[in-house]
Enzyme design. Sequence first.
Site, short mmCIF file in Angstrom:
data_model
loop_
_atom_site.label_atom_id
_atom_site.label_comp_id
_atom_site.label_asym_id
_atom_site.label_seq_id
_atom_site.Cartn_x
_atom_site.Cartn_y
_atom_site.Cartn_z
N GLN A 141 5.24 -79.38 45.08
CA GLN A 141 6.48 -80.65 45.24
C GLN A 141 6.41 -81.24 46.58
O GLN A 141 5.68 -80.80 47.87
CB GLN A 141 7.54 -79.24 45.65
N HIS B 230 7.33 -83.96 42.04
CA HIS B 230 8.72 -82.86 41.94
C HIS B 230 9.68 -83.95 42.46
O HIS B 230 10.83 -84.78 41.40
CB HIS B 230 8.73 -81.78 43.31
N ASP C 212 11.94 -83.81 39.07
CA ASP C 212 13.31 -82.98 39.75
C ASP C 212 14.32 -84.06 39.27
O ASP C 212 14.45 -84.68 40.95
CB ASP C 212 13.05 -81.54 40.03
N GLU D 56 12.96 -82.35 34.96
CA GLU D 56 13.87 -81.07 34.99
C GLU D 56 15.44 -81.46 35.56
O GLU D 56 15.91 -82.87 36.10
CB GLU D 56 12.81 -80.81 36.55
N ASP E 130 16.66 -76.31 34.40
CA ASP E 130 17.04 -75.67 35.81
C ASP E 130 18.25 -75.12 36.35
O ASP E 130 18.80 -74.06 36.20
CB ASP E 130 16.08 -76.88 37.51
N GLN F 125 12.80 -73.45 34.09
CA GLN F 125 12.21 -72.77 35.55
C GLN F 125 12.32 -71.11 35.32
O GLN F 125 13.49 -71.21 35.56
CB GLN F 125 12.70 -73.70 36.30
N LYS G 196 13.34 -69.02 37.84
CA LYS G 196 13.61 -69.48 39.75
C LYS G 196 13.32 -67.64 40.10
O LYS G 196 14.22 -67.56 40.71
CB LYS G 196 14.71 -69.94 39.83
#
Length: 432
Positions: free
Chosen positions: A176, A198, A240, A277, A311, A333, A335
Amino acid sequence: MTTETRITAIHATPGYSGFFFDDQRAIKQGAQQDGFTYDGEPVMEGFDEIRQAGETLIVDVELEDGTVVRGDCAAVQYSGAGGRDPLFRAEEYAPLVEGPVAEALEGRDATEFLANAETLEELQVDGDRLHTAIRYGVSQALLAAAASATGTTRTDVLADALETEPATEPVPVFGQSGDDRYTNAEKMFVKGVPVLPHGLINSREKIGEDGETLLEYVEWLRTRSQELGPDGYEPRFHIDVYGMIGEIFGAPYDRAEVVDYFADLEEAAAPYPIQVEGPMDAGGRAEQIAAMVELREGLRDAGVDVDIVADEWCNTLEDVRAFVDAGAADLVQIKTPDLGGIHRSGRAVRYCEGTDTRAYLGGTCNETETSARACAHVALATDAAQVLAKPGMGFDEGYMIVENEMRRTIARRERAEQSRADAATDEVTADD
């Protein structure tokens, strides 16, 4: 249980995590950056500033033989958003860990990881479950305690608990970039990172009024990866967008305007695969699932090959199951801080097995090196599709921590296997 493997004490020390807590709602509502911080007043409950220092609660577990192992309580960067637990304040929760949590676990056999972790999950204080960050950090320490007490790796402890066969190669790491999305992506290309970057596309400025800025960035990723990557490098682009595509286009998500934009993203990334994402934030789990199913069906009908990653509103183990059951994402994802006990992240990965949804073992930049290493063992034990490089947004440190932990563990397991094979050979030779 031998006295040497008994848990004798649990201690909690407030500390710093690897990034910051951000008020996502204030940022989405247009808070302007002032250098590294943001101007304006926070919107989310518990925040003193829109961006404030990340916190962790360092948990030490002592065993009867004097061994001390560690886990770190951590919460995601965007705490309180998307249905997550509220902002985590380490000073506030330290007495809880040294009080009710310690009382529930002291005296237990450290080798019984799963039973100990489940005890933690079920513990309630004043009728409420423990904050996910507490369950996350304490369970890491319980995992380390079990590995120490049994003389094996955390990967093996988890594999036994989850009934899995661990990976024999490192799981692909997802790097990321943070806001330094160009320089950090170049670093990733040089190191041949398999999944990147990312991008942190969390505002209209970063995506463009009509999405044009993101398209330009993806085109740059494709070109620069070919210039800097090692021979044979075939990256997978993972962006993302924090719901910003939904902010620009709005529902319904299977209409031509939206599908055409994803087709443009596919073309910009070609010949490399791309996954997006959090394309929208529909405001609730059921609404998010419906919106993502609608988008996936629109992309599939149009033959657009862009993978969609869940997400927002996919936080708990129950959420992961709901997204997978609905076929709402190509990847979910997981998390890790939001699932509570670290074994629950492993169970979430396992739930994806046999479905058309892949498991991305994620987490947050706002963790620590301790929690990142623990998650590397979850990735290996479950052979996840990809694992996040963390903590921090500088890329290099997080990538080093996660990749090296996996390589080190694989090498240790190979040595142990070779020793067992040599011992078996010696025994056969002696019998002859």
